[in-house]
Design a protein around this motif. Structure first.
Motif, PDB file in Angstrom:
ATOM      1  N   SER A 160       3.382  -1.668   3.891  1.00 20.05           N
ATOM      2  CA  SER A 160       2.720  -2.947   5.033  1.00 20.05           C
ATOM      3  C   SER A 160       1.720  -2.586   5.779  1.00 20.05           C
ATOM      4  O   SER A 160       0.692  -3.472   5.788  1.00 20.05           O
ATOM      5  N   VAL A 161       1.613  -1.005   5.839  1.00 19.99           N
ATOM      6  CA  VAL A 161      -0.028  -0.551   6.714  1.00 19.99           C
ATOM      7  C   VAL A 161      -0.664  -0.324   5.520  1.00 19.99           C
ATOM      8  O   VAL A 161      -1.576  -1.652   6.060  1.00 19.99           O
ATOM      9  N   SER A 162      -0.836  -0.632   4.836  1.00 20.38           N
ATOM     10  CA  SER A 162      -1.838  -0.068   3.708  1.00 20.38           C
ATOM     11  C   SER A 162      -2.119  -1.301   3.534  1.00 20.38           C
ATOM     12  O   SER A 162      -3.282  -2.568   2.990  1.00 20.38           O
ATOM     13  N   GLY A 163      -1.036  -2.321   3.152  1.00 25.04           N
ATOM     14  CA  GLY A 163      -1.140  -4.126   2.548  1.00 25.04           C
ATOM     15  C   GLY A 163      -1.938  -4.854   4.357  1.00 25.04           C
ATOM     16  O   GLY A 163      -3.152  -5.504   3.999  1.00 25.04           O
ATOM     17  N   ILE A 164      -1.848  -4.264   5.767  1.00 27.30           N
ATOM     18  CA  ILE A 164      -2.498  -4.847   6.232  1.00 27.30           C
ATOM     19  C   ILE A 164      -3.814  -4.244   6.508  1.00 27.30           C
ATOM     20  O   ILE A 164      -4.656  -5.409   6.432  1.00 27.30           O
ATOM     21  N   GLU A 165      -4.424  -3.304   6.433  1.00 23.96           N
ATOM     22  CA  GLU A 165      -5.507  -2.811   6.345  1.00 23.96           C
ATOM     23  C   GLU A 165      -6.190  -3.347   5.235  1.00 23.96           C
ATOM     24  O   GLU A 165      -7.278  -4.144   5.522  1.00 23.96           O
ATOM     25  N   LEU A 166      -5.475  -3.726   3.680  1.00 29.22           N
ATOM     26  CA  LEU A 166      -5.777  -4.205   2.693  1.00 29.22           C
ATOM     27  C   LEU A 166      -6.918  -5.569   3.145  1.00 29.22           C
ATOM     28  O   LEU A 166      -7.924  -7.000   3.207  1.00 29.22           O
ATOM     29  N   LEU A 167      -5.568  -7.269   4.057  1.00 27.75           N
ATOM     30  CA  LEU A 167      -5.603  -7.310   3.557  1.00 27.75           C
ATOM     31  C   LEU A 167      -6.435  -8.033   5.297  1.00 27.75           C
ATOM     32  O   LEU A 167      -7.470  -8.611   5.358  1.00 27.75           O
ATOM     33  N   ASN A 168      -6.793  -7.425   6.280  1.00 27.69           N
ATOM     34  CA  ASN A 168      -8.393  -7.003   6.948  1.00 27.69           C
ATOM     35  C   ASN A 168      -9.560  -6.746   6.931  1.00 27.69           C
ATOM     36  O   ASN A 168     -10.605  -7.097   7.345  1.00 27.69           O
ATOM     37  N   ASN A 169      -9.505  -6.040   5.648  1.00 28.33           N
ATOM     38  CA  ASN A 169     -10.479  -5.494   5.118  1.00 28.33           C
ATOM     39  C   ASN A 169     -11.377  -6.634   4.252  1.00 28.33           C
ATOM     40  O   ASN A 169     -12.137  -6.925   4.531  1.00 28.33           O
ATOM     41  N   LEU A 170     -10.048  -7.680   4.495  1.00 27.64           N
ATOM     42  CA  LEU A 170     -10.378  -8.617   3.232  1.00 27.64           C
ATOM     43  C   LEU A 170     -11.191  -9.936   3.785  1.00 27.64           C
ATOM     44  O   LEU A 170     -12.576 -10.682   3.348  1.00 27.64           O
TER      45      LEU A 170
END
Length: 360
Positions: A160-170
């Protein structure tokens, strides 16, 4: 998001078949192929699982319900029903990781922890109300199952943390790209437009005129050029100030834009000089429009000029095949010079011979 829910529901349907098949194989390996009521029990279980998944399917398909909580609850009911029917199969309690894994799709830490807590509660309830489950699980098995839930939750939180970071970066990259696109559009417009009058500028005029001349040569496109110049504009600036001159320029530009057709190209060529490129018109139609512009301006009152009007002189020239862009511009400019020299506030049309201006 819609595709994610669709895939999860498909996974639930597939798992029903796999679960029933796996349980049947386990009973076969345990040497109980003829156990009474086995097929009936498996069929009943399949119907129950299908009912749970079917309700979720209908809510999704017909009520457009796309809720992470609904998917988690479906997973809990799904796992609980399997454990209740098959409490003696050792790997069955592991099915409770299903709702935990489902919660990862939300990329929400609170929802993942809520799924974990709900899993612990449901497992505890099932352990308490199902004697067969208690009999089949040694304390070490219970501890191992709890460790499995905890481990799955930790992994889910990290995902989830990695996904949130990825979504924020996107999101940041998308916003930056959109901002750059907007800036490019603005810069492109600024490079093509005159800031005061919001007309095309001198540079864009020549680029567009060149392309239209090329089209005329290939397709015989009707093409005329009018150059318009405000009469005695220097006197306006000297007498009333440049700020009044700017207001006059804006009004003149607006009248020209309001009078021409959508197929025409209006430019502030420089200073008090404007240009209009007419397309898909005869010379008579272009002349009629330029005269409308001149007449409107001659009766437009400017409060800043002590309620006086301004006049405009116009030179109009029709393109002749093979003469080129420069000849077209020089013809219109010569007509404008003739209009200025012979009294102003008039339109002069350059004939096709190029040396016989006719005033209107």
């Amino acid at each position: 998001m819609r595709q994610t829910y669709r895939k999860m529901l498909n996974l639930y349907w597939i798992t029903i078949v796999l679960t029933v098949a796996l349980e049947y194989c386990i009973h076969q390996m345990e040497g109980k192929p003829g156990e009474a009521g086995l097929l009936g029990t498996l069929l009943l279980q399949a119907v129950g699982l299908a009912a749970i998944t079917g309700i979720t399917e209908m809510l999704y398909r017909y009520r457009k319900v796309q809720s992470d909580d609904l998917m988690i609850i479906t997973g809990i009911l799904y796992a609980s029903s399997i454990i209740y029917v098959n409490p003696t199969i050792g790997i069955v309690p592991a099915i409770y990781i299903f709702p935990i894994l489902t919660s990862v799709l939300s990329f929400n830490k609170k929802r993942i922890l809520a799924a974990f807590s709900l899993t612990l509660v449901c497992f505890a309830v099932m352990y308490a109300v199902t004697p067969e489950l208690r009999a089949s699980m040694q304390p070490i098995h219970v501890i191992g199952t709890l460790f499995l839930y905890v481990g799955t939750t930790i992994i889910s939180l990290n995902i989830s943390v990695s996904g949130i970071e990825l979504l924020n970066n996107l999101r940041i990259a998308t916003e930056a790209k959109q901002e750059l696109l907007v800036k490019n559009v603005i810069m492109d417009k600024l490079s093509k437009m005159d800031a005061l009058t919001d007309l095309y500028n001198h540079k864009t005029f020549h680029e567009y005129l060149e392309k239209l001349v090329e089209q005329h040569e290939r397709n015989h496109l009707a093409l005329q050029l009018a150059i318009l110049d405000i009469d005695n504009f220097k006197k306006i600036n000297d007498t009333y100030g440049h700020w009044v001159g700017d207001i006059v320029l804006q009004r003149v530009a607006n009248i020209i834009k309001e009078t021409v057709t959508p197929n025409d190209f209006v430019v502030r060529y420089g200073g008090e000089e404007f240009a209009v490129i007419f397309t898909e018109k005869t010379i008579e139609q272009a002349l009629r429009i330029t005269e409308q512009i001149r007449q409107k301006l001659s009766v437009t009152i400017h409060p800043e000029l002590d309620s006086q009007a301004v006049t405009i002189s116009i030179g109009l020239h029709e393109y002749v095949r093979g003469e080129g862009k420069e000849a077209l511009f020089k013809g219109a400019d010569a007509s404008l010079y003739s209009a200025k020299r012979t009294g102003k506030n008039k339109t002069v049309v350059q004939s096709r011979r190029g040396n016989d201006p006719k005033g209107v």
